[in-house]
Scaffold this motif. Structure first.
Motif, short mmCIF file in Angstrom:
data_model
loop_
_atom_site.label_atom_id
_atom_site.label_comp_id
_atom_site.label_asym_id
_atom_site.label_seq_id
_atom_site.Cartn_x
_atom_site.Cartn_y
_atom_site.Cartn_z
N ALA A 268 0.85 -1.18 0.00
CA ALA A 268 0.00 0.00 0.00
C ALA A 268 0.89 1.23 0.00
CB ALA A 268 -0.92 0.01 1.21
N PHE A 269 0.50 2.25 -0.78
CA PHE A 269 1.31 3.46 -0.92
C PHE A 269 0.56 4.71 -0.47
CE2 PHE A 269 3.90 1.47 -4.64
CZ PHE A 269 4.65 0.75 -3.73
N GLY A 270 -0.35 4.57 0.50
CA GLY A 270 -1.01 5.73 1.05
C GLY A 270 -2.12 6.26 0.16
N THR A 271 -2.64 7.43 0.53
CA THR A 271 -3.81 7.99 -0.15
C THR A 271 -3.45 8.90 -1.31
OG1 THR A 271 -3.86 9.84 1.42
CG2 THR A 271 -5.18 7.89 1.96
N GLU A 272 -2.16 9.23 -1.49
CA GLU A 272 -1.82 10.24 -2.48
C GLU A 272 -0.88 9.77 -3.59
OE1 GLU A 272 -0.82 14.08 -0.97
OE2 GLU A 272 -2.13 13.86 0.75
N VAL A 273 -0.13 8.71 -3.36
CA VAL A 273 0.81 8.24 -4.39
C VAL A 273 0.03 7.66 -5.57
CG1 VAL A 273 2.60 6.55 -4.95
CG2 VAL A 273 2.68 7.79 -2.78
N VAL A 274 0.34 8.16 -6.76
CA VAL A 274 -0.27 7.66 -7.99
C VAL A 274 0.86 7.27 -8.94
CG1 VAL A 274 -1.74 8.19 -9.98
CG2 VAL A 274 -2.29 9.15 -7.72
N LEU A 275 0.96 5.99 -9.22
CA LEU A 275 2.02 5.51 -10.12
C LEU A 275 1.64 5.77 -11.57
CD1 LEU A 275 2.89 2.02 -8.57
CD2 LEU A 275 4.07 4.19 -8.19
N LYS A 276 2.66 5.99 -12.40
CA LYS A 276 2.43 6.02 -13.83
C LYS A 276 2.16 4.59 -14.30
CE LYS A 276 5.30 10.09 -14.71
NZ LYS A 276 6.49 10.63 -15.43
N ILE A 296 -2.56 -6.01 -3.03
CA ILE A 296 -2.02 -4.71 -3.41
C ILE A 296 -3.17 -3.71 -3.44
CG2 ILE A 296 -0.85 -3.41 -5.24
CD1 ILE A 296 0.39 -6.07 -6.15
N ALA A 297 -3.04 -2.62 -2.67
CA ALA A 297 -4.06 -1.58 -2.61
C ALA A 297 -3.42 -0.26 -3.03
CB ALA A 297 -4.64 -1.47 -1.21
N LEU A 298 -3.74 0.21 -4.24
CA LEU A 298 -3.14 1.42 -4.80
C LEU A 298 -4.20 2.25 -5.50
CD1 LEU A 298 0.03 -0.10 -6.54
CD2 LEU A 298 -0.05 1.02 -4.32
N ARG A 299 -3.94 3.55 -5.60
CA ARG A 299 -4.81 4.40 -6.41
C ARG A 299 -4.58 4.09 -7.88
NH1 ARG A 299 -4.59 10.63 -4.91
NH2 ARG A 299 -6.18 10.60 -6.55
N PRO A 300 -5.61 4.20 -8.71
CA PRO A 300 -5.42 3.97 -10.14
C PRO A 300 -4.50 5.01 -10.75
CG PRO A 300 -7.75 3.96 -9.54
CD PRO A 300 -7.01 4.49 -8.35
N GLY A 323 -3.62 -13.62 -5.87
CA GLY A 323 -3.39 -12.18 -5.82
C GLY A 323 -4.65 -11.36 -5.95
N ILE A 324 -4.70 -10.25 -5.21
CA ILE A 324 -5.78 -9.26 -5.34
C ILE A 324 -5.14 -7.90 -5.55
CG2 ILE A 324 -7.61 -8.01 -4.13
CD1 ILE A 324 -8.37 -10.54 -2.72
N VAL A 325 -5.62 -7.18 -6.56
CA VAL A 325 -5.21 -5.79 -6.80
C VAL A 325 -6.46 -4.94 -6.66
CG1 VAL A 325 -4.16 -4.15 -8.39
CG2 VAL A 325 -3.38 -6.54 -8.37
N TYR A 326 -6.41 -3.99 -5.73
CA TYR A 326 -7.59 -3.20 -5.40
C TYR A 326 -7.27 -1.72 -5.51
CZ TYR A 326 -11.50 -1.39 -2.61
OH TYR A 326 -12.60 -0.71 -2.17
N GLY A 327 -8.19 -0.93 -6.05
CA GLY A 327 -7.95 0.48 -6.29
C GLY A 327 -8.49 1.41 -5.24
N GLY A 328 -8.83 0.91 -4.06
CA GLY A 328 -9.41 1.76 -3.01
C GLY A 328 -8.65 1.64 -1.71
N TRP A 329 -9.24 2.23 -0.67
CA TRP A 329 -8.64 2.24 0.66
C TRP A 329 -8.90 0.91 1.36
CZ3 TRP A 329 -10.71 1.70 5.57
CH2 TRP A 329 -9.87 2.05 6.65
N VAL A 330 -7.93 0.46 2.14
CA VAL A 330 -8.10 -0.72 2.98
C VAL A 330 -7.59 -0.40 4.38
CG1 VAL A 330 -7.88 -2.37 1.08
CG2 VAL A 330 -5.83 -1.66 2.31
N PRO A 331 -8.09 -1.08 5.41
CA PRO A 331 -7.63 -0.84 6.79
C PRO A 331 -6.24 -1.45 7.00
CG PRO A 331 -9.28 -2.57 6.77
CD PRO A 331 -9.21 -2.04 5.37
N GLN A 332 -5.24 -0.66 6.73
CA GLN A 332 -3.86 -1.14 6.70
C GLN A 332 -3.44 -1.82 8.00
OE1 GLN A 332 -0.74 1.09 4.55
NE2 GLN A 332 0.09 1.54 6.57
N GLN A 333 -3.76 -1.20 9.13
CA GLN A 333 -3.34 -1.77 10.41
C GLN A 333 -3.92 -3.17 10.62
OE1 GLN A 333 -4.23 1.98 12.81
NE2 GLN A 333 -2.78 0.90 14.10
N LEU A 334 -5.19 -3.36 10.26
CA LEU A 334 -5.82 -4.67 10.44
C LEU A 334 -5.14 -5.72 9.57
CD1 LEU A 334 -9.62 -3.82 10.62
CD2 LEU A 334 -8.00 -4.13 12.50
#
Length: 454
Positions: A268-276, A296-300, A323-334
């Protein structure tokens, strides 16, 4: 504790409008409230509902919503950095500069003892005029702040930091070139550089605060103390307690539970990182090469509605069982607490850095922004608790082979590098989880604040 001026502190908080700033400020407000102190936290209207569940003491923490002033070129819907691109964030900073009359009026009405803020170069002067103590409360590490004082325009001048900076952290050449932009590019609206904005806010404040402890970042704390010649206050490590009613999506929890202990890679790369798009592809193919299960939980990427639309050809079919790739927020600590999760690939935002340190997962670091790079070097090069994905010194690019190599070095049985970082990580985690550490640090933080009022 009695509600008197003598016993109770009143703190006014005005963070930069980004979730990575709101949350640390609110965690700190909870600590103040736990001790009977009162906090007023400035937020944009649409963000307050997202933060309210994290406020544990609503009688002592009051949100004050303020609207964003209109600025030419800034879309009307923009409230936080999550609503805009990094290229237009100078317009958001300018908009917040225009809130100064509103903030002055609030300060005159509320008469707080302190104002905690960051990035707003005008706040210390306003606070001084109103006889309020100002604290630059940083959401980045002391190591990162120390690097901001670097001078000179040549790569060789920048990669090692300012004179006297501890030599254990160096920048890549590509990031040194980004730093030149930080030093020279003038913002629209304010007409000042981002470096000038930071350094003015830091140097003119009455004190500087960090949510860290000297046992983790001691040499960088001492560097700042020697340079700034003003109180440096340490609030201690802070990681939010997971909400009692917060649960992982059932289908994911069931899916993750089917894997053996410590075999799943979580990224997970936080709420603001957007990869090319090309970087996202390299990252995903690197995960595929490991042969291990992953979440993997990343912004599109920009221009893509959902991350699922931009997966490498055939990737979903090849990895659907593991594998799961998800484009939204997840509860990282959990997720980090699940027994099946054994590796955390992080961008090294400061909040994620602390959550990673307090987890039992192996850490692999892949930074993207300037502060992330400093914090990644702190984890991998100074504390030696994680392994860094190799990136190009000149271009900053990573490859699928580099992603695969770092993960396997951390995870593989018999890896000497993996054993070393696990030993070090276990040592620091044991220290950070020590009973009473957080409370001891924060009690001392409050005591040091009181001395500023004497």
């Amino acid at each position: 504790m009695s509600e008197t001026r003598k016993d109770t502190l009143t703190i006014f908080m005005y963070p930069w409008f980004a979730m990575g700033h709101f949350i640390p400020y609110l965690l700190t407000a909870n600590k103040f409230a736990e001790r009977g102190h009162k906090t007023f936290l400035i937020v944009p209207p649409n963000t307050q509902p997202k933060l309210s569940p994290l406020s544990l003491y609503p009688d002592h923490i009051k949100f004050i919503p303020i609207s964003i002033p209109a600025v030419d070129g800034l879309p009307a819907h923009v409230e936080t950095t999550n609503d805009t691109t990094i290229q237009d964030q100078d317009l958001l900073r300018h908009a917040l500069d225009l809130t100064q009359p509103v903030i002055e009026s609030l300060l005159c009405d509320l008469k707080p003892d302190f104002i905690f803020s960051d990035l707003k170069h005008w706040v210390p002067g306003l606070a001084r005029r109103l006889q309020i103590k100002s604290v630059y409360y940083s959401v980045a590490s002391p190591a990162t702040m120390g690097f901001l004082f670097t001078e000179g325009m040549l790569t060789e001048d920048i990669i090692n930091g300012p004179p006297g900076y501890p030599p254990s952290i160096k920048l890549h050449k590509h990031m040194a070139r980004v730093f030149v932009w930080f030093q020279t590019a003038k913002e629209r609206g304010s007409g000042i550089t981002l470096q000038k904005r930071f350094l003015t806010a830091i140097c003119e404040s009455d004190a500087v605060g960090f949510k860290t402890c000297k046992e983790i970042e001691g040499e960088y704390c001492e560097f700042l103390e020697n340079m700034l010649k003003k109180p440096i206050l340490f609030a201690g490590p802070m990681v939010p307690k997971p909400e009692a009613n917060l649960t992982l999506d059932q289908k994911w929890a069931e899916w993750l539970d089917k894997f053996k202990p410590r075999t799943v890679i979580f990224c997970a790369f936080g709420t603001e990182v957007v990869l090319k798009k090309d970087r996202l592809e390299e990252l995903l193919l690197g995960f595929e090469l490991t042969g291990l299960p992953f979440l993997i939980a990343l912004r599109p990427p920009l221009g893509v509605d959902s991350i699922e639309e931009d997966l490498p050809h055939g990737f979903k079919e090849r990895t659907k069982e593991r594998g799961i790739v998800y484009g939204g927020w997840v509860p990282q600590q959990l997720i980090l607490k699940l027994s099946s999760v054994g590796c955390f690939v992080t961008h090294c935002g400061y909040g994620s850095t602390w959550e990673g340190l307090m987890s039992e997962c192996q850490l692999v670091v892949l930074p993207h922004a300037f502060d992330h790079c400093i914090q990644a070097r702190l984890l991998s090069g100074v504390l030696k608790v994680g392994l860094e994905v190799e990136i190009g010194d000149e271009d900053g690019l990573f490859t699928k082979e580099g992603v695969h190599g770092a993960i396997m070095a951390a995870m593989a049985d018999g890896s000497e590098a993996g054993k070393e970082v696990r030993r070090n990580h276990d040592k620091y985690r044991e220290f950070l989880m020590r009973e009473g550490l957080e409370d001891s640090y924060f009690d001392n933080f409050v005591t040091k604040l009181r001395t500023l009022l004497e």
